[in-house]
Scaffold this motif. Structure first.
Motif, PDB file in Angstrom:
ATOM      1  N   VAL A   1      -0.123   0.349   9.833  1.00 47.88           N
ATOM      2  CA  VAL A   1       1.075   0.016   9.038  1.00 47.88           C
ATOM      3  C   VAL A   1       0.603  -0.777   7.525  1.00 47.88           C
ATOM      4  CG1 VAL A   1       1.565  -2.164  10.167  1.00 47.88           C
ATOM      5  CG2 VAL A   1       3.389  -0.939   8.792  1.00 47.88           C
ATOM      6  N   THR A   2       1.227  -0.329   6.427  1.00 43.87           N
ATOM      7  CA  THR A   2       1.188  -1.043   5.228  1.00 43.87           C
ATOM      8  C   THR A   2       2.640  -1.683   4.906  1.00 43.87           C
ATOM      9  OG1 THR A   2      -0.678   0.084   4.482  1.00 43.87           O
ATOM     10  CG2 THR A   2       0.636  -1.141   3.058  1.00 43.87           C
ATOM     11  N   ILE A   3       2.797  -2.736   4.784  1.00 38.94           N
ATOM     12  CA  ILE A   3       4.327  -3.203   4.462  1.00 38.94           C
ATOM     13  C   ILE A   3       4.370  -3.660   2.953  1.00 38.94           C
ATOM     14  CG2 ILE A   3       5.850  -5.433   4.616  1.00 38.94           C
ATOM     15  CD1 ILE A   3       4.601  -5.821   7.486  1.00 38.94           C
ATOM     16  N   VAL A   4       5.351  -2.955   2.253  1.00 39.01           N
ATOM     17  CA  VAL A   4       5.501  -3.080   0.973  1.00 39.01           C
ATOM     18  C   VAL A   4       6.875  -3.790   0.669  1.00 39.01           C
ATOM     19  CG1 VAL A   4       5.929  -1.725  -1.404  1.00 39.01           C
ATOM     20  CG2 VAL A   4       4.105  -0.918   0.053  1.00 39.01           C
TER      21      VAL A   4
ATOM     22  N   TYR B   1       6.160   0.927   5.371  1.00 35.43           N
ATOM     23  CA  TYR B   1       7.466   0.288   5.768  1.00 35.43           C
ATOM     24  C   TYR B   1       7.764  -0.485   4.584  1.00 35.43           C
ATOM     25  CZ  TYR B   1      10.884  -3.066   7.225  1.00 35.43           C
ATOM     26  OH  TYR B   1      12.142  -3.867   7.367  1.00 35.43           O
ATOM     27  N   ILE B   2       9.112  -0.060   3.978  1.00 34.69           N
ATOM     28  CA  ILE B   2       9.402  -0.762   2.658  1.00 34.69           C
ATOM     29  C   ILE B   2      10.355  -1.939   3.201  1.00 34.69           C
ATOM     30  CG2 ILE B   2      11.023  -0.419   0.587  1.00 34.69           C
ATOM     31  CD1 ILE B   2       8.770   2.620   2.104  1.00 34.69           C
ATOM     32  N   SER B   3       9.995  -2.989   3.101  1.00 31.27           N
ATOM     33  CA  SER B   3      10.626  -4.262   3.225  1.00 31.27           C
ATOM     34  C   SER B   3      11.162  -4.556   1.868  1.00 31.27           C
ATOM     35  CB  SER B   3       9.676  -5.313   3.817  1.00 31.27           C
ATOM     36  OG  SER B   3      10.258  -6.373   4.268  1.00 31.27           O
ATOM     37  N   SER B   4      11.650  -5.877   1.772  1.00 29.66           N
ATOM     38  CA  SER B   4      11.877  -6.477   0.518  1.00 29.66           C
ATOM     39  C   SER B   4      11.549  -7.891   0.197  1.00 29.66           C
ATOM     40  CB  SER B   4      13.675  -6.534   0.840  1.00 29.66           C
ATOM     41  OG  SER B   4      14.465  -7.165  -0.309  1.00 29.66           O
ATOM     42  N   ALA B   5      11.594  -8.066  -1.399  1.00 32.12           N
ATOM     43  CA  ALA B   5      10.942  -9.548  -1.550  1.00 32.12           C
ATOM     44  C   ALA B   5      12.256 -10.249  -1.303  1.00 32.12           C
ATOM     45  CB  ALA B   5      10.913  -9.285  -3.184  1.00 32.12           C
ATOM     46  N   SER B   6      13.550  -9.882  -1.081  1.00 31.91           N
ATOM     47  CA  SER B   6      14.437 -10.813  -0.768  1.00 31.91           C
ATOM     48  C   SER B   6      14.074 -11.554   0.474  1.00 31.91           C
ATOM     49  CB  SER B   6      15.828 -10.365  -0.816  1.00 31.91           C
ATOM     50  OG  SER B   6      15.920  -9.316   0.445  1.00 31.91           O
TER      51      SER B   6
ATOM     52  N   LYS C   1      -1.682  14.485   2.081  1.00 32.32           N
ATOM     53  CA  LYS C   1      -0.559  15.379   2.744  1.00 32.32           C
ATOM     54  C   LYS C   1       0.494  13.897   3.011  1.00 32.32           C
ATOM     55  CE  LYS C   1       1.110  18.270   6.567  1.00 32.32           C
ATOM     56  NZ  LYS C   1       0.658  19.110   7.580  1.00 32.32           N
ATOM     57  N   VAL C   2       1.705  13.840   2.441  1.00 34.51           N
ATOM     58  CA  VAL C   2       2.667  12.754   2.461  1.00 34.51           C
ATOM     59  C   VAL C   2       3.710  13.190   2.954  1.00 34.51           C
ATOM     60  CG1 VAL C   2       3.683  10.920   1.143  1.00 34.51           C
ATOM     61  CG2 VAL C   2       1.133  11.684   0.597  1.00 34.51           C
ATOM     62  N   LEU C   3       4.572  12.416   3.931  1.00 35.98           N
ATOM     63  CA  LEU C   3       6.183  12.534   4.272  1.00 35.98           C
ATOM     64  C   LEU C   3       6.900  11.326   3.896  1.00 35.98           C
ATOM     65  CD1 LEU C   3       8.080  14.274   6.022  1.00 35.98           C
ATOM     66  CD2 LEU C   3       7.359  12.753   7.933  1.00 35.98           C
ATOM     67  N   LEU C   4       7.678  11.809   3.208  1.00 35.81           N
ATOM     68  CA  LEU C   4       8.869  10.551   2.699  1.00 35.81           C
ATOM     69  C   LEU C   4      10.090  10.753   3.543  1.00 35.81           C
ATOM     70  CD1 LEU C   4       8.034  10.564  -1.091  1.00 35.81           C
ATOM     71  CD2 LEU C   4       7.036   9.220   0.867  1.00 35.81           C
ATOM     72  N   ILE C   5      10.577   9.721   4.275  1.00 34.65           N
ATOM     73  CA  ILE C   5      11.766   9.686   4.706  1.00 34.65           C
ATOM     74  C   ILE C   5      12.811   9.075   3.974  1.00 34.65           C
ATOM     75  CG2 ILE C   5      13.049   8.889   6.925  1.00 34.65           C
ATOM     76  CD1 ILE C   5      10.464   8.496   8.329  1.00 34.65           C
TER      77      ILE C   5
ATOM     78  N   ASP D   1       8.943   5.193   5.159  1.00 35.08           N
ATOM     79  CA  ASP D   1      10.177   5.406   5.273  1.00 35.08           C
ATOM     80  C   ASP D   1      11.023   4.403   4.337  1.00 35.08           C
ATOM     81  OD1 ASP D   1      12.924   5.456   6.345  1.00 35.08           O
ATOM     82  OD2 ASP D   1      12.231   5.016   8.564  1.00 35.08           O
ATOM     83  N   PHE D   2      12.041   4.929   3.486  1.00 40.17           N
ATOM     84  CA  PHE D   2      12.723   4.291   2.672  1.00 40.17           C
ATOM     85  C   PHE D   2      14.097   3.870   3.100  1.00 40.17           C
ATOM     86  CE2 PHE D   2       9.286   6.557   0.368  1.00 40.17           C
ATOM     87  CZ  PHE D   2       8.941   5.517  -0.736  1.00 40.17           C
ATOM     88  N   ILE D   3      14.443   4.430   4.480  1.00 47.67           N
ATOM     89  CA  ILE D   3      15.692   4.184   4.735  1.00 47.67           C
ATOM     90  C   ILE D   3      15.649   3.484   5.987  1.00 47.67           C
ATOM     91  CG2 ILE D   3      16.770   5.943   3.341  1.00 47.67           C
ATOM     92  CD1 ILE D   3      16.819   7.827   5.932  1.00 47.67           C
ATOM     93  N   ALA D   4      14.556   2.609   6.344  1.00 48.77           N
ATOM     94  CA  ALA D   4      14.682   1.768   7.673  1.00 48.77           C
ATOM     95  C   ALA D   4      15.047   0.488   7.177  1.00 48.77           C
ATOM     96  CB  ALA D   4      13.301   1.880   8.257  1.00 48.77           C
TER      97      ALA D   4
END
Length: 340
Positions: free
Chosen positions: A147-150, A96-101, A2-6, A71-74
């Motif tokens: 938490v997992t950071i991607v 948490y979707i971070s960034s390779a930048s 059961k998955v929730l995407l923001i 969360d894709f919009i944090a």
């Protein structure tokens, strides 16, 4: 699961939403509902703006709990503080979707893995992502928040053609310049290395981390293993269009200094795309053994161009950027003429 995407309707999250439903997972989404065509059939939609309606979201969630929340919009730490309030007791894993930048710029080593230091003095976007990672890891260390950071890099889909320099309205104007046989600006000499990832490939790795106990407390990058120079990337695009590539090389510092501040080319170039990077995905493949990016750039960009050329709504003109390109080329040519 059961998955929730923001979010759930962006370039990256759209592919994840689609694949989750195809695999039979129960998908929930918190979304403003302004792009309902992007909400996949079968998803449970909680229509709200989480950035301004936290109380409403709390009421809508009721006593729901989830295996995974992503969360894709944090973009700033305050949004993650809100996520912690909402989901600390509602989920077995928060992604948490971070960034390779966020990786060190300038890079001390072009080979990038999760142990590469995080430091980007050129781009506020990246510094905010770093702050978000630090906050999430503090929650993990002090409270056991799962938490997992991607860290994605440059991910694209059928709706966009990835280029290095473009204006605020996207990359179509660059494609249009190619079609019109005009010169296109490439930073430096075009020899720096870059990695582009098709969104469906990214989704494979991302879903492989969902519900994965070994991913808790970890940061993981997800990219293709294909590495190209910017010269090769632009040539592949030109070949797909059936036109001659007319590259025009300009120093990144010059481009950043003479572009409108709101375009943030300093961040996009010095803080990201003008740096040579080679991503080592060993950690991802250890956590998700069957992960493999299979869409080469020449294959993916043909899909993008076919889709965009058949959907005029994605052909967004940017006359200001077009005029700026012409002016940059004119000024550099005038300077060269004076030196001869």
């Amino acid at each position: 699961m059961k998955v929730l995407l923001i979010g759930g309707t962006g370039v990256i999250s759209k592919a994840i939403s689609r694949r989750l439903l195809e695999e039979g997972h129960e998908l929930w989404m918190i979304n403003r509902g302004k792009r309902l065509e992007g909400i996949p059939k079968g998803a449970h939609l909680l229509c709200a703006d989480i950035n301004y309606e936290e109380e409403k979201v709390t009421q809508m969630l009721g006593d729901q709990t989830f295996d995974v929340v992503a969360d894709f919009i944090a973009f700033v730490p305050q949004q993650l503080e809100r996520d912690h309030r909402l989901f600390a007791k509602r989920t077995k894993q928060f992604i948490y979707i971070s960034s390779a930048s966020a990786y060190q710029k300038p890079a001390s080593d072009f080979r990038i893995n999760e142990g590469t230091p995080l430091a980007n003095p050129y781009w506020q976007y990246s510094r905010n992502k770093i702050s978000g990672e630090e906050l999430m890891m503090r929650y993990y260390r002090e409270e056991g928040f799962p938490v997992t950071i991607v860290r994605p890099s440059h991910t694209y889909n059928e709706e966009k053609v990835p280029v290095c320099v473009h204006g605020p309205k996207g990359s179509w104007q660059v494609v249009k310049r190619m079609i019109e046989e005009k010169a296109v600006i490439i930073p430096g000499d075009g020899s720096s290395l870059w990695t582009l990832t098709w969104n469906d490939d990214f989704a494979k790795g991302f879903i492989g981390l969902m519900g994965n106990a070994h991913a808790i407390g970890e940061a993981v990058q997800i990219t293709s293993d294909e590495v190209l120079t910017w010269n090769q990337i632009y040539q592949v695009i030109a070949d797909a269009l059936g036109v001659e590539l007319k590259p025009y090389y300009v120093a990144s510092e010059f481009l950043a200094s003479c572009s409108p501040k709101e375009w943030d080319l300093r961040g996009n170039l010095w803080g990201d795309k003008s740096n040579t990077v080679f991503f080592d995905n060993t950690k991802l493949k250890r956590l998700v053994p069957d992960f493999k990016a299979v869409v080469r750039f020449d294959q993916g960009v043909r899909r993008s161009l076919e889709y965009i050329l058949s959907h005029p709504e994605y052909q967004i003109p940017d006359p200001e950027f077009d005029a700026w390109c012409d002016r940059v080329i004119e000024v550099q040519e005038e300077a060269l003429a004076k030196m001869r």
